[in-house]
Design a protein around this motif. Structure first.
Motif, short mmCIF file in Angstrom:
data_model
loop_
_atom_site.label_atom_id
_atom_site.label_comp_id
_atom_site.label_asym_id
_atom_site.label_seq_id
_atom_site.Cartn_x
_atom_site.Cartn_y
_atom_site.Cartn_z
N ARG A 129 9.42 1.69 -4.72
CA ARG A 129 9.92 0.31 -4.70
C ARG A 129 9.44 -0.52 -3.51
N VAL A 130 9.30 0.05 -2.34
CA VAL A 130 8.96 -0.73 -1.14
C VAL A 130 7.86 0.00 -0.37
N HIS A 131 6.92 -0.78 0.13
CA HIS A 131 5.91 -0.20 1.02
C HIS A 131 6.47 -0.10 2.43
N GLY A 132 6.87 -1.21 2.99
CA GLY A 132 7.52 -1.22 4.29
C GLY A 132 6.60 -1.44 5.46
N TYR A 133 5.33 -0.98 5.35
CA TYR A 133 4.40 -1.10 6.48
C TYR A 133 3.09 -1.76 6.05
N LEU A 134 3.11 -2.65 5.08
CA LEU A 134 1.88 -3.23 4.56
C LEU A 134 1.18 -4.09 5.62
N THR A 135 -0.05 -3.73 5.93
CA THR A 135 -0.93 -4.52 6.80
C THR A 135 -2.35 -4.38 6.26
N SER A 136 -3.25 -5.13 6.84
CA SER A 136 -4.65 -5.00 6.43
C SER A 136 -5.23 -3.67 6.91
N ARG A 137 -4.57 -3.03 7.85
CA ARG A 137 -5.09 -1.78 8.40
C ARG A 137 -4.85 -0.61 7.45
N ASN A 138 -3.90 -0.72 6.54
CA ASN A 138 -3.74 0.35 5.55
C ASN A 138 -4.22 -0.09 4.17
N CYS A 139 -5.05 -1.11 4.14
CA CYS A 139 -5.79 -1.48 2.92
C CYS A 139 -7.21 -0.96 3.10
N VAL A 140 -7.50 0.15 2.46
CA VAL A 140 -8.78 0.81 2.67
C VAL A 140 -9.69 0.60 1.46
N ILE A 141 -10.99 0.61 1.72
CA ILE A 141 -11.99 0.41 0.67
C ILE A 141 -12.76 1.71 0.50
N ASP A 142 -12.84 2.21 -0.74
CA ASP A 142 -13.57 3.46 -0.96
C ASP A 142 -15.04 3.17 -1.22
N ALA A 143 -15.79 4.21 -1.54
CA ALA A 143 -17.24 4.08 -1.71
C ALA A 143 -17.62 3.19 -2.89
N ARG A 144 -16.69 2.96 -3.82
CA ARG A 144 -16.96 2.12 -4.99
C ARG A 144 -16.40 0.71 -4.82
N TRP A 145 -16.07 0.38 -3.59
CA TRP A 145 -15.55 -0.96 -3.26
C TRP A 145 -14.23 -1.24 -3.96
N VAL A 146 -13.43 -0.20 -4.14
CA VAL A 146 -12.10 -0.37 -4.71
C VAL A 146 -11.09 -0.32 -3.57
N LEU A 147 -10.22 -1.34 -3.50
CA LEU A 147 -9.22 -1.38 -2.44
C LEU A 147 -8.04 -0.49 -2.82
N LYS A 148 -7.64 0.33 -1.87
CA LYS A 148 -6.49 1.22 -2.10
C LYS A 148 -5.52 1.07 -0.93
N VAL A 149 -4.23 1.03 -1.29
CA VAL A 149 -3.18 0.85 -0.29
C VAL A 149 -2.70 2.21 0.19
N ALA A 150 -2.65 2.40 1.49
CA ALA A 150 -2.22 3.67 2.08
C ALA A 150 -0.91 3.47 2.83
N ASP A 151 -0.37 4.57 3.34
CA ASP A 151 0.83 4.59 4.20
C ASP A 151 2.10 4.14 3.49
N TYR A 152 2.13 4.13 2.16
CA TYR A 152 3.37 3.74 1.48
C TYR A 152 4.31 4.94 1.42
N GLY A 153 5.60 4.65 1.36
CA GLY A 153 6.61 5.71 1.28
C GLY A 153 6.93 6.37 2.61
N LEU A 154 6.38 5.87 3.71
CA LEU A 154 6.65 6.50 5.01
C LEU A 154 8.11 6.37 5.43
N PRO A 155 8.79 5.22 5.21
CA PRO A 155 10.21 5.16 5.60
C PRO A 155 11.04 6.26 4.95
N ALA A 156 10.85 6.48 3.65
CA ALA A 156 11.60 7.54 2.96
C ALA A 156 11.23 8.91 3.51
N PHE A 157 9.97 9.08 3.87
CA PHE A 157 9.52 10.36 4.42
C PHE A 157 10.20 10.63 5.77
N TYR A 158 10.20 9.62 6.63
CA TYR A 158 10.86 9.80 7.93
C TYR A 158 12.35 10.10 7.76
#
Length: 323
Positions: A10-39
């Motif tokens: 439901r919530v990312h919580g830490y969305l920034t441009s620094r966890n928007c990563v681009i793979d070799a095919r130029w596809v943007l993928k969002v990382a670091d989601y679910g960290l609040p629940a993990f902590y």
């Protein structure tokens, strides 16, 4: 983000441009989601963020540290608006303001005055700038959700799903296809030229010597105790040449030596060279054979099919000798 908000996370919580990563095919993928629940599940305290790392955080989350630990969906939308600003101006959050990250965070947390990134109208289409400003609205309930943002961007593209990256990929794919075709054609041309070079090299040199030269190996001189050298020339060639045109002489030699070459292929002999009407072959080298003399004493039968030129030359030769 639209999909992420519809999942149990439901919530990312830490969305920034620094966890928007681009793979070799130029596809943007969002990382670091679910960290609040993990902590929370691990009983860990989230790492303390610096003022620079909080530039994407919405005002309400800045004011309530406990709420900031889990994040909210409107807070993710605010972060998305700041990311849009980075994309539009090609710079960091609030880069157009001469303020430190600490000063920016303090002003965002405690308005008035309301502080947001300053983006000129010509930096992007008006619809995109409008979406960006809606995303960073001061009141959380005034911000659109990601379904609405998605629909607005769809209208911005007039219902098309293409964007600048898709257009670039289409151009790259077209260029790649053209390049593959060009490489294929050049490779075929290279193979043809390579075969011609090898044929020429094999005509000029023995095959064993030619192979060593192609491999870059040195060709050492060899001594042969016994070989048989065979010379032949055309009887009355000088007289034939005097009564023939240059093209007729060339045709005669070409037809005759073509027949000779085809014949010696059946024997273990090597053609050294042809000079004028002289045809020179040798037996016993570069491959040593005991019957080299027998290999050289061959009878060449000239029987051209569907070619009257050689017969005409023979007739002319006979008449010349008769005179």
């Amino acid at each position: 983000m639209k999909y992420l908000h519809s999942t149990p996370i439901r919530v990312h919580g830490y969305l920034t441009s620094r966890n928007c990563v681009i793979d070799a095919r130029w596809v943007l993928k969002v990382a670091d989601y679910g960290l609040p629940a993990f902590y929370e599940a691990q009983g860990l305290q989230p790492p303390v963020k610096t003022a620079r790392e909080l530039l994407w955080t919405s005002p309400e989350l800045l004011r309530h540290a406990s709420l900031r630990k889990k994040g909210t969906q409107p807070g993710d939308v605010y972060s998305f608006g700041i990311v849009l600003q980075e994309v539009v101006v090609r710079g960091e959050p609030f880069c157009m303001l001469a303020l430190t990250p600490e000063e920016i965070i303090e002003k965002v947390k405690r308005p008035p005055p309301l502080i947001r990134p300053s983006v000129s109208k010509g930096a992007a289409p008006p619809e995109a700038i409008n979406i960006m400003r809606q995303c960073w609205a001061e009141q959380a309930e005034m911000r659109p959700d990601f379904n609405t943002v998605h629909d607005q961007f769809k209208k911005l593209n007039h219902g098309r799903k293409v964007n600048i990256v898709d257009t670039m990929f289409q151009m790259l794919e077209k260029y790649s296809n053209n390049l593959e075709e060009l490489i294929r054609e050049r490779t075929e041309q290279l193979d043809i030229e390579k075969k011609k070079t090898e044929q020429l090299l094999n005509r000029m040199l023995p095959s064993s010597v030619a192979e060593k030269l192609k491999l870059g190996m040195p060709v050492d001189p060899e001594e042969f105790e016994e070989v048989t050298i065979y010379f032949s020339d055309i009887v009355g060639f000088t007289t034939i040449s005097a009564y023939s045109t240059p093209f007729q002489v060339v045709d005669l030699l070409n037809d005759l030596y073509t027949c000779f070459d085809a014949t010696i292929n059946a024997y273990n002999v090597y053609k050294v060279e042809t000079i004028g009407d002289a045809y020179m072959v040798v037996g016993g080298l570069p491959v040593r054979v005991p019957d080299h003399a027998e290999q050289c004493t061959i009878k060449i039968n000239v029987k051209p099919e569907n070619d009257r030129s050689l017969t005409q030359y023979k007739e002319e030769n006979r008449r010349l000798h008769h005179k």
